[in-house]
Design a protein around this motif. Sequence first.
Motif, PDB file in Angstrom:
ATOM      1  N   GLY A  46      80.278   4.115  20.481  1.00 46.86           N
ATOM      2  CA  GLY A  46      79.493   3.462  21.524  1.00 46.86           C
ATOM      3  C   GLY A  46      78.023   3.849  21.473  1.00 46.86           C
ATOM      4  N   ALA A  87      83.333   8.667  24.529  1.00 45.73           N
ATOM      5  CA  ALA A  87      82.616   7.434  24.222  1.00 45.73           C
ATOM      6  C   ALA A  87      81.307   7.400  25.002  1.00 45.73           C
ATOM      7  CB  ALA A  87      83.452   6.219  24.594  1.00 45.73           C
ATOM      8  N   ASN A  89      77.932   4.797  26.459  1.00 43.37           N
ATOM      9  CA  ASN A  89      77.455   3.443  26.803  1.00 43.37           C
ATOM     10  C   ASN A  89      78.568   2.486  27.198  1.00 43.37           C
ATOM     11  OD1 ASN A  89      74.792   4.265  26.173  1.00 43.37           O
ATOM     12  ND2 ASN A  89      75.185   3.884  24.011  1.00 43.37           N
ATOM     13  N   ILE A  90      79.431   2.936  28.085  1.00 46.90           N
ATOM     14  CA  ILE A  90      80.548   2.074  28.488  1.00 46.90           C
ATOM     15  C   ILE A  90      80.277   1.437  29.852  1.00 46.90           C
ATOM     16  CG2 ILE A  90      82.254   3.325  27.118  1.00 46.90           C
ATOM     17  CD1 ILE A  90      83.184   4.731  29.607  1.00 46.90           C
ATOM     18  N   VAL A 177      82.093  -3.545  27.825  1.00 49.12           N
ATOM     19  CA  VAL A 177      82.493  -2.460  26.938  1.00 49.12           C
ATOM     20  C   VAL A 177      83.418  -1.553  27.748  1.00 49.12           C
ATOM     21  CG1 VAL A 177      81.725  -0.490  25.565  1.00 49.12           C
ATOM     22  CG2 VAL A 177      80.322  -2.560  25.662  1.00 49.12           C
ATOM     23  N   MET A 222      86.235   1.399  18.302  1.00 51.36           N
ATOM     24  CA  MET A 222      85.770   0.302  19.143  1.00 51.36           C
ATOM     25  C   MET A 222      86.079  -1.025  18.463  1.00 51.36           C
ATOM     26  SD  MET A 222      81.866   0.231  20.313  1.00 51.36           S
ATOM     27  CE  MET A 222      81.368  -0.324  21.885  1.00 51.36           C
ATOM     28  N   TYR A 230      83.814  -5.378  24.123  1.00 50.15           N
ATOM     29  CA  TYR A 230      84.441  -4.450  23.186  1.00 50.15           C
ATOM     30  C   TYR A 230      85.463  -3.612  23.923  1.00 50.15           C
ATOM     31  CZ  TYR A 230      80.546  -5.131  19.880  1.00 50.15           C
ATOM     32  OH  TYR A 230      79.636  -5.640  19.012  1.00 50.15           O
ATOM     33  N   ILE A 232      87.495   0.081  23.549  1.00 50.96           N
ATOM     34  CA  ILE A 232      87.531   1.339  22.804  1.00 50.96           C
ATOM     35  C   ILE A 232      88.915   1.958  22.957  1.00 50.96           C
ATOM     36  CG2 ILE A 232      86.512   3.633  22.534  1.00 50.96           C
ATOM     37  CD1 ILE A 232      83.938   2.464  23.839  1.00 50.96           C
TER      38      ILE A 232
END
Length: 308
Positions: A46, A87, A89-90, A177, A222, A230, A232
């Motif tokens: 990510g 992870a 940037n979710i 995401v 991902m 997306y 993950i």
Amino acid sequence: MKEGLVIKSTGSWYLVKSDDERPVSCKIKGRFRLNDIKSTNPVAVGDRVIFSVDEKNGIGIIEEILERKNYIVRRASNLSRQTQILAANIDQAILVATINYPVTTPVFIDRFLATTEAYDIPTTIIFNKIDRYDHYHKDQLKETIQIYNNIGYNVLVTSAKHDQNIDLVRELLKNKVSLLAGHSGVGKSTLINRVEPTLNLKTAKISDAHNTGRHTTTFTEMHPLGIGGYIIDTPGIRGFGLFNIKKEELAHFFREIFKFSSQCRYHNCTHLHEPGCAVKDAVEKGNIALSRYNSYVRIFLNRDEKFR
Ligand SMILES: Nc1nc2c(ncn2[C@@H]2O[C@H](COP(=O)(O)OP(=O)(O)OP(=O)(O)O)[C@@H](O)[C@H]2O)c(=O)[nH]1
Ligand SMILES: [Mg+2]
Ligand SMILES: [Zn+2]
């Protein structure tokens, strides 16, 4: 130099995808340090990174991590003080849980929720394998859903096996995401395959609740979704340690406990034994679920040993 998105991490190798190109296998340049966090994997799935490619062997070198919107960490192992970034940037976290096959305990769920609350990441709980539950499990499920709905968490129930409510999962994942986490064997990869059959992710051959340590998915990865966004997929987690949360702050991340705590007699009330505690009062009156309070106490008391 190029910019790309880290789509897979093995701990020493990272697969990085830049626009319109095949993913490149990358290593890290030197040692990254992330503020004061000792991390076993400074670069996470990510992450957006700047990398260069060695002309001779085609291997990439990650030179720089771009600023993160957020990230979520867990302890690397039970004994270790090191953390692992699951992870970065979710948009949302999804905890896949099962009442049974295997058992996901309330304290495990609450640890996860406190962690995502601390990082301010919207979280949904999906109870999977509902096709396997007997009457007793179904009652337990109903009660559990009520507890989490009451405090404002979104809860879905699914059977990946029988394709039940997969449309709701698809709706949830669309254009976002999403991090999918949970114990090994709860059906994370199976759910993803239902949403996006072309991915054909590896899943456990038999549904065996007794062998939860098997870890069919071994690396965080991902996957792009046809509906946009997306997902993950992560390896199953055994424990999920909170990180960097001070004891005094723990109550902030149990939303209903936090709400009542403003009415406690002492502003530094720990909600364990103080007189005039509005939290304990709310537990007695049934306004805070006992299981949630028990999780709070367990996490609070274990902290020195387990949550650093
Ligand atoms: N009965 C039933 N079995 C399911 C369901 N979803 C998944 N399974 C089975 O449960 C087993 C584990 O599924 P996986 O998708 O591999 O689980 P996972 O959460 O990805 O596990 P790890 O990769 O080890 O973390 C497989 O045998 C699946 O077929 C379900 O809804 N009902
Ligand atoms: Mg899996
Ligand atoms: Zn109190």
